[in-house]
Design a protein around this motif. Structure first.
Motif, PDB file in Angstrom:
ATOM      1  N   ASP A  94     -94.136 -13.886  60.178  1.00 14.33           N
ATOM      2  CA  ASP A  94     -93.998 -13.633  58.733  1.00 14.33           C
ATOM      3  C   ASP A  94     -95.311 -13.855  57.999  1.00 14.33           C
ATOM      4  O   ASP A  94     -95.330 -14.313  56.858  1.00 14.33           O
ATOM      5  CB  ASP A  94     -92.889 -14.513  58.145  1.00 14.33           C
ATOM      6  CG  ASP A  94     -93.156 -16.014  58.341  1.00 14.33           C
ATOM      7  OD1 ASP A  94     -94.100 -16.356  59.093  1.00 14.33           O
ATOM      8  OD2 ASP A  94     -92.424 -16.829  57.753  1.00 14.33           O
ATOM      9  N   ILE A  95     -96.416 -13.499  58.635  1.00 16.26           N
ATOM     10  CA  ILE A  95     -97.735 -13.781  58.066  1.00 16.26           C
ATOM     11  C   ILE A  95     -97.974 -13.090  56.727  1.00 16.26           C
ATOM     12  O   ILE A  95     -98.729 -13.575  55.891  1.00 16.26           O
ATOM     13  CB  ILE A  95     -98.843 -13.407  59.080  1.00 16.26           C
ATOM     14  CG1 ILE A  95    -100.176 -14.044  58.655  1.00 16.26           C
ATOM     15  CG2 ILE A  95     -98.968 -11.878  59.228  1.00 16.26           C
ATOM     16  CD1 ILE A  95    -101.245 -13.980  59.712  1.00 16.26           C
ATOM     17  N   GLU A  96     -97.288 -11.986  56.467  1.00 12.16           N
ATOM     18  CA  GLU A  96     -97.459 -11.291  55.184  1.00 12.16           C
ATOM     19  C   GLU A  96     -97.021 -12.153  53.999  1.00 12.16           C
ATOM     20  O   GLU A  96     -97.419 -11.902  52.860  1.00 12.16           O
ATOM     21  CB  GLU A  96     -96.668  -9.977  55.185  1.00 12.16           C
ATOM     22  CG  GLU A  96     -97.316  -8.854  55.964  1.00 12.16           C
ATOM     23  CD  GLU A  96     -98.611  -8.343  55.343  1.00 12.16           C
ATOM     24  OE1 GLU A  96     -98.694  -8.291  54.098  1.00 12.16           O
ATOM     25  OE2 GLU A  96     -99.548  -8.008  56.089  1.00 12.16           O
ATOM     26  N   ARG A 123    -102.946  -1.321  55.147  1.00 17.03           N
ATOM     27  CA  ARG A 123    -102.106  -0.695  54.115  1.00 17.03           C
ATOM     28  C   ARG A 123    -101.206  -1.717  53.431  1.00 17.03           C
ATOM     29  O   ARG A 123    -100.663  -1.453  52.362  1.00 17.03           O
ATOM     30  CB  ARG A 123    -101.251   0.407  54.744  1.00 17.03           C
ATOM     31  CG  ARG A 123    -102.052   1.576  55.313  1.00 17.03           C
ATOM     32  CD  ARG A 123    -101.180   2.486  56.140  1.00 17.03           C
ATOM     33  NE  ARG A 123    -100.634   1.783  57.306  1.00 17.03           N
ATOM     34  CZ  ARG A 123     -99.828   2.345  58.204  1.00 17.03           C
ATOM     35  NH1 ARG A 123     -99.478   3.619  58.070  1.00 17.03           N
ATOM     36  NH2 ARG A 123     -99.371   1.639  59.226  1.00 17.03           N
ATOM     37  N   LYS A 124    -101.059  -2.894  54.053  1.00 16.51           N
ATOM     38  CA  LYS A 124    -100.202  -3.929  53.479  1.00 16.51           C
ATOM     39  C   LYS A 124    -101.012  -4.852  52.574  1.00 16.51           C
ATOM     40  O   LYS A 124    -102.239  -4.861  52.578  1.00 16.51           O
ATOM     41  CB  LYS A 124     -99.510  -4.703  54.600  1.00 16.51           C
ATOM     42  CG  LYS A 124     -98.526  -3.843  55.392  1.00 16.51           C
ATOM     43  CD  LYS A 124     -97.759  -4.654  56.429  1.00 16.51           C
ATOM     44  CE  LYS A 124     -96.748  -3.786  57.159  1.00 16.51           C
ATOM     45  NZ  LYS A 124     -95.980  -4.553  58.172  1.00 16.51           N
ATOM     46  N   THR A 125    -100.292  -5.682  51.817  1.00 18.56           N
ATOM     47  CA  THR A 125    -100.931  -6.411  50.719  1.00 18.56           C
ATOM     48  C   THR A 125    -101.763  -7.599  51.170  1.00 18.56           C
ATOM     49  O   THR A 125    -102.719  -7.975  50.481  1.00 18.56           O
ATOM     50  CB  THR A 125     -99.866  -6.893  49.717  1.00 18.56           C
ATOM     51  OG1 THR A 125     -98.827  -7.583  50.438  1.00 18.56           O
ATOM     52  CG2 THR A 125     -99.255  -5.710  48.977  1.00 18.56           C
ATOM     53  N   LEU A 126    -101.459  -8.220  52.313  1.00 18.45           N
ATOM     54  CA  LEU A 126    -102.231  -9.384  52.727  1.00 18.45           C
ATOM     55  C   LEU A 126    -103.685  -9.019  52.985  1.00 18.45           C
ATOM     56  O   LEU A 126    -104.600  -9.715  52.546  1.00 18.45           O
ATOM     57  CB  LEU A 126    -101.617 -10.018  53.979  1.00 18.45           C
ATOM     58  CG  LEU A 126    -102.380 -11.222  54.550  1.00 18.45           C
ATOM     59  CD1 LEU A 126    -102.517 -12.325  53.512  1.00 18.45           C
ATOM     60  CD2 LEU A 126    -101.684 -11.755  55.807  1.00 18.45           C
ATOM     61  N   ALA A 127    -103.906  -7.927  53.692  1.00 23.64           N
ATOM     62  CA  ALA A 127    -105.274  -7.505  53.994  1.00 23.64           C
ATOM     63  C   ALA A 127    -106.039  -7.185  52.709  1.00 23.64           C
ATOM     64  O   ALA A 127    -107.194  -7.608  52.543  1.00 23.64           O
ATOM     65  CB  ALA A 127    -105.259  -6.299  54.929  1.00 23.64           C
ATOM     66  N   SER A 128    -105.437  -6.452  51.802  1.00 25.88           N
ATOM     67  CA  SER A 128    -106.133  -6.089  50.563  1.00 25.88           C
ATOM     68  C   SER A 128    -106.378  -7.313  49.685  1.00 25.88           C
ATOM     69  O   SER A 128    -107.420  -7.418  49.031  1.00 25.88           O
ATOM     70  CB  SER A 128    -105.333  -5.035  49.788  1.00 25.88           C
ATOM     71  OG  SER A 128    -104.034  -5.510  49.466  1.00 25.88           O
TER      72      SER A 128
END
Length: 340
Positions: A94-96, A123-128
């Motif tokens: 659940d790292i996101e 594309r997911k929010t954690l990376a951005s």
């Protein structure tokens, strides 16, 4: 304003200068970069006395996002910062859920997430969020043809001199295994004289790593570039007698990279020294000289055909359409096609 592109050298330099980001998400296939950055943070964020109360190391197999968040949201005790290192974070399902924290990280926490051998979905929010508020660094494998330049940069960071021949000898022999490369470089550094200029030389490499300073892929390529037939054949004969230290696959990789780059030179609109530097992604003019020489000695169509010959030799060395020819004979046959 475009966001700053992070480099390994730049991240390391900022850490040594005590300029810390609140979040580091380190991901990708090359563990050396990840381990080096993490080790630098462990050495520089906290003193040994501060680590007792302000250093938390978690492991993905035993953690979830809630456990990481609880650690990151604590405040330091008798210290400017607290440091939270999450190893093997790719195992946190659940790292996101770290996203909201990473969007507004605590200034007094340095959170380091090692997402090893995998990459976050950009594309997911954690990376951005990490890219916007901290450092998101993709630890990519270095291509073989860029290893010599990387070795040179590593030595510059350590204020140690190394010449082009030495970097290429190490790159050809060790490939892009950075962990092994680092161990060999550490060994060479320890063996240097304690006084005077610190310098890695072909002689030091030959004596302590076992690579011949005269008969190696660097010298073979120089001979081929300059069409020195006798020298090239002598080196191939040495390889044939010493196959363990001179595997054919390494030699073929060196030749393939050179002639592939030479073909790029022919497709380049600007064939000046500066233009070829840009086309090949090279930093120094001396690296381009072999390609300018190669263009004088090898016409474009011959280069195209040689790339095919190298591929076929590689396949034959692995047993494809070849039941008897040893590696030495395959190299001699290829060398004849190159030089004639």
């Amino acid at each position: 304003m475009a966001k700053k592109e992070h480099t390994f050298e730049g991240i390391c330099r900022d850490i040594v200068q005590k300029q810390f980001a609140p979040v580091y998400i380190l991901m990708g296939e090359e563990p050396y970069f990840m381990d080096k950055i993490t080790d630098l943070l462990l050495e520089n964020v906290l003193t040994e006395e501060e680590k007792d109360f302000n250093l938390t190391i978690l492991y993905g197999a035993d953690s979830d996002a809630a456990k990481v968040l609880n650690a990151a949201r604590r405040f330091p005790m008798m210290s400017e910062y607290q440091l939270v290192v999450v190893r093997e974070a790719q195992m946190i399902r659940d790292i996101e859920l770290l996203t909201n924290y990473v969007k507004k990280p605590l200034e007094k926490t340095v959170l380091v997430v090692n997402y090893k051998y995998k990459t976050l979905d950009r594309r997911k929010t954690l990376a951005s969020a990490a890219d916007a508020n901290g450092i998101l660094f993709d630890c990519k494998k270095i291509p073989d043809y860029k290893m010599a330049g990387f070795i040179s940069t590593m030595m510059q960071m350590r204020q140690i001199s190394i010449d082009q021949k030495s970097t290429q000898m190490l790159a050809d022999y060790l490939g892009n295994d950075l962990t092994r490369l680092n161990k060999e470089l550490e060994k060479l550094i320890l063996l240097m004289p304690s006084t005077g200029t610190k310098r890695i030389t072909p002689e030091l490499i030959e004596q302590n790593i076992g690579i011949s300073k005269e008969f190696n892929n660097y010298e073979l390529l120089r001979a081929i570039v300059n069409k020195e037939v006798l020298k090239a054949n002598r080196i191939i004969q040495y390889f044939e007698k010493n196959p363990k230290n001179n595997p054919i696959q390494v030699t073929l990789t060196v030749l393939f990279n050179y002639f592939s780059n030479l073909l790029i030179c022919y497709y380049s609109k600007d064939r000046s020294e500066y233009g070829l530097m840009n086309a090949l992604g090279m930093r120094n003019a001396f690296q381009v000289k072999d390609y300018l020489t190669g263009m004088r000695h090898y016409p474009a169509m011959k280069v195209f055909n040689l790339i095919t010959d190298i591929r076929l030799t590689d396949a034959r060395s692995k047993g494809v359409d070849n039941s008897s020819a040893p590696d030495g004979e395959l190299l001699k046959e290829l060398l004849y096609k190159i030089l004639h």
